[in-house]
Design an enzyme around this catalytic site. Structure first.
Site, PDB file in Angstrom:
ATOM      1  CE  LYS A  87      29.775  40.934  50.021  1.00 19.46           C
ATOM      2  NZ  LYS A  87      30.775  39.787  50.417  1.00 19.46           N
ATOM      3  NE  ARG A  96      35.330  42.018  46.337  1.00 17.70           N
ATOM      4  CZ  ARG A  96      34.152  41.150  46.091  1.00 17.70           C
ATOM      5  NH1 ARG A  96      33.121  41.975  45.576  1.00 17.70           N
ATOM      6  NH2 ARG A  96      33.882  40.094  46.687  1.00 17.70           N
ATOM      7  NE  ARG A 110      28.537  31.357  46.371  1.00 18.84           N
ATOM      8  CZ  ARG A 110      28.756  32.719  46.435  1.00 18.84           C
ATOM      9  NH1 ARG A 110      27.925  33.434  47.188  1.00 18.84           N
ATOM     10  NH2 ARG A 110      29.958  33.317  46.328  1.00 18.84           N
ATOM     11  NE  ARG A 149      30.371  33.252  42.326  1.00 23.33           N
ATOM     12  CZ  ARG A 149      30.381  34.402  43.081  1.00 23.33           C
ATOM     13  NH1 ARG A 149      29.374  34.668  43.587  1.00 23.33           N
ATOM     14  NH2 ARG A 149      31.542  34.950  43.558  1.00 23.33           N
ATOM     15  NE  ARG A 152      35.875  34.291  45.523  1.00 23.88           N
ATOM     16  CZ  ARG A 152      34.857  33.555  45.680  1.00 23.88           C
ATOM     17  NH1 ARG A 152      35.040  32.300  45.501  1.00 23.88           N
ATOM     18  NH2 ARG A 152      33.574  34.014  46.088  1.00 23.88           N
TER      19      ARG A 152
HETATM   20  P1  ADP Z   1      32.075  37.162  46.604  1.00 28.23           P
HETATM   21  O1  ADP Z   1      31.894  38.108  47.435  1.00 28.23           O
HETATM   22  O2  ADP Z   1      31.416  35.634  46.716  1.00 28.23           O
HETATM   23  O3  ADP Z   1      33.652  36.971  46.429  1.00 28.23           O
HETATM   24  P2  ADP Z   1      31.262  38.638  44.226  1.00 28.23           P
HETATM   25  O4  ADP Z   1      29.933  38.044  43.429  1.00 28.23           O
HETATM   26  O5  ADP Z   1      31.075  39.823  44.911  1.00 28.23           O
HETATM   27  O6  ADP Z   1      31.759  37.544  45.047  1.00 28.23           O
HETATM   28  O7  ADP Z   1      32.506  38.876  43.204  1.00 28.23           O
HETATM   29  C1  ADP Z   1      33.054  37.809  42.450  1.00 28.23           C
HETATM   30  C2  ADP Z   1      34.277  38.445  41.976  1.00 28.23           C
HETATM   31  O8  ADP Z   1      34.240  39.615  40.998  1.00 28.23           O
HETATM   32  C3  ADP Z   1      35.371  38.808  42.889  1.00 28.23           C
HETATM   33  O9  ADP Z   1      36.232  37.746  43.340  1.00 28.23           O
HETATM   34  C4  ADP Z   1      36.392  39.961  41.855  1.00 28.23           C
HETATM   35  O10 ADP Z   1      37.130  39.195  41.251  1.00 28.23           O
HETATM   36  C5  ADP Z   1      35.089  40.538  41.229  1.00 28.23           C
HETATM   37  N1  ADP Z   1      34.579  41.842  41.732  1.00 28.23           N
HETATM   38  C6  ADP Z   1      33.389  41.853  42.288  1.00 28.23           C
HETATM   39  N2  ADP Z   1      33.342  43.341  42.867  1.00 28.23           N
HETATM   40  C7  ADP Z   1      34.675  43.724  42.840  1.00 28.23           C
HETATM   41  C8  ADP Z   1      35.001  45.028  43.105  1.00 28.23           C
HETATM   42  N3  ADP Z   1      34.335  45.965  43.952  1.00 28.23           N
HETATM   43  N4  ADP Z   1      36.249  45.568  42.813  1.00 28.23           N
HETATM   44  C9  ADP Z   1      37.066  44.473  41.863  1.00 28.23           C
HETATM   45  N5  ADP Z   1      36.744  43.184  41.746  1.00 28.23           N
HETATM   46  C10 ADP Z   1      35.310  42.811  41.844  1.00 28.23           C
END
Ligand code: ADP
Length: 191
Positions: free
Chosen positions: A14, A89, A128, A134, A146
């Protein structure tokens, strides 16, 4: 306005494709993951709260995430479109987003879902983790959590927009350029 949800499991590309999309279509990029990491790097209260969930591969609670997202959208009234990356999400987040956009006289144009098999996701994220720093990419059990949160809580967001005839699946395996070509085929007719 072109309001796009870039959807897909963790590691589906993404962030990479969001960069291509904003470069071509000039729309505002909102990534809730990036926003939480920014808060964390500044050691804010919100960052500390988010960290306690992110470190376990869990979702940050909807109330917190929705409030943060709404603030960012409200700060950008002149955006000619928005790409939502990592949001919504949960179905509750999707409903809140639709209500927010409706209050501004606009709506989600389309949801593009990047489809990638689970074992490929795990391999990409572990890879990654070697370079990104991270914490949530370093541990395979957190990565798998996740992905399972994605299937349990997040995948229903696809069905929610699919019922509105707004969800499109894109093959997320292949070269970055080829995947971006598939994305452009979907977006060009909309602008
Ligand atoms: P990835 O898609 O690689 O899991 P992101 O950078 O989108 O990584 O998100 C990292 C973390 O941030 C998620 O695992 C979650 O804990 C939190 N997070 C991000 N976006 C949301 C969301 N819309 N709702 C709840 N938690 C979120």
């Amino acid at each position: 306005m072109l309001n796009l949800i870039l959807f897909g499991p963790p590691g589906s590309g993404k962030g990479t494709q969001a960069e291509n999309i904003i470069a071509k279509y000039g729309i505002l990029h909102i990534s809730t993951g990036d926003m939480f990491r920014y808060e964390l790097s500044n050691n804010t209260e919100l960052g500390q709260l988010a960290k306690s969930y992110m470190d376990k591969g869990e979702l940050v609670p909807d109330s917190v995430t929705i409030a943060m997202l709404e603030k960012r959208v409200n700060e950008n009234p002149d955006a000619k479109g928005i790409i939502f990356d990592g949001f919504p999400r949960t179905v509750a987040q999707a409903e809140a987003l639709d209500a927010l956009l409706a209050s501004k006289g606009t709506e989600i144009t389309t949801l593009l879902s990047l489809e990638v098999p689970t074992e490929e996701l795990v391999a990409r994220l572990l890879n990654r983790g070697h370079s990104s720093g991270r914490a949530d990419d370093k541990d395979e059990s957190i990565i798998r959590n996740r992905i399972s949160v994605y299937h349990g809580d997040t995948k229903p967001v696809f069905d929610y927009y699919d019922e509105k005839r707004k969800a499109i699946s894109i093959q997320g395996v292949g070269s970055i350029d080829d995947i971006f070509c598939s994305i452009q085929e979907q977006l060009d007719p909309l602008v």
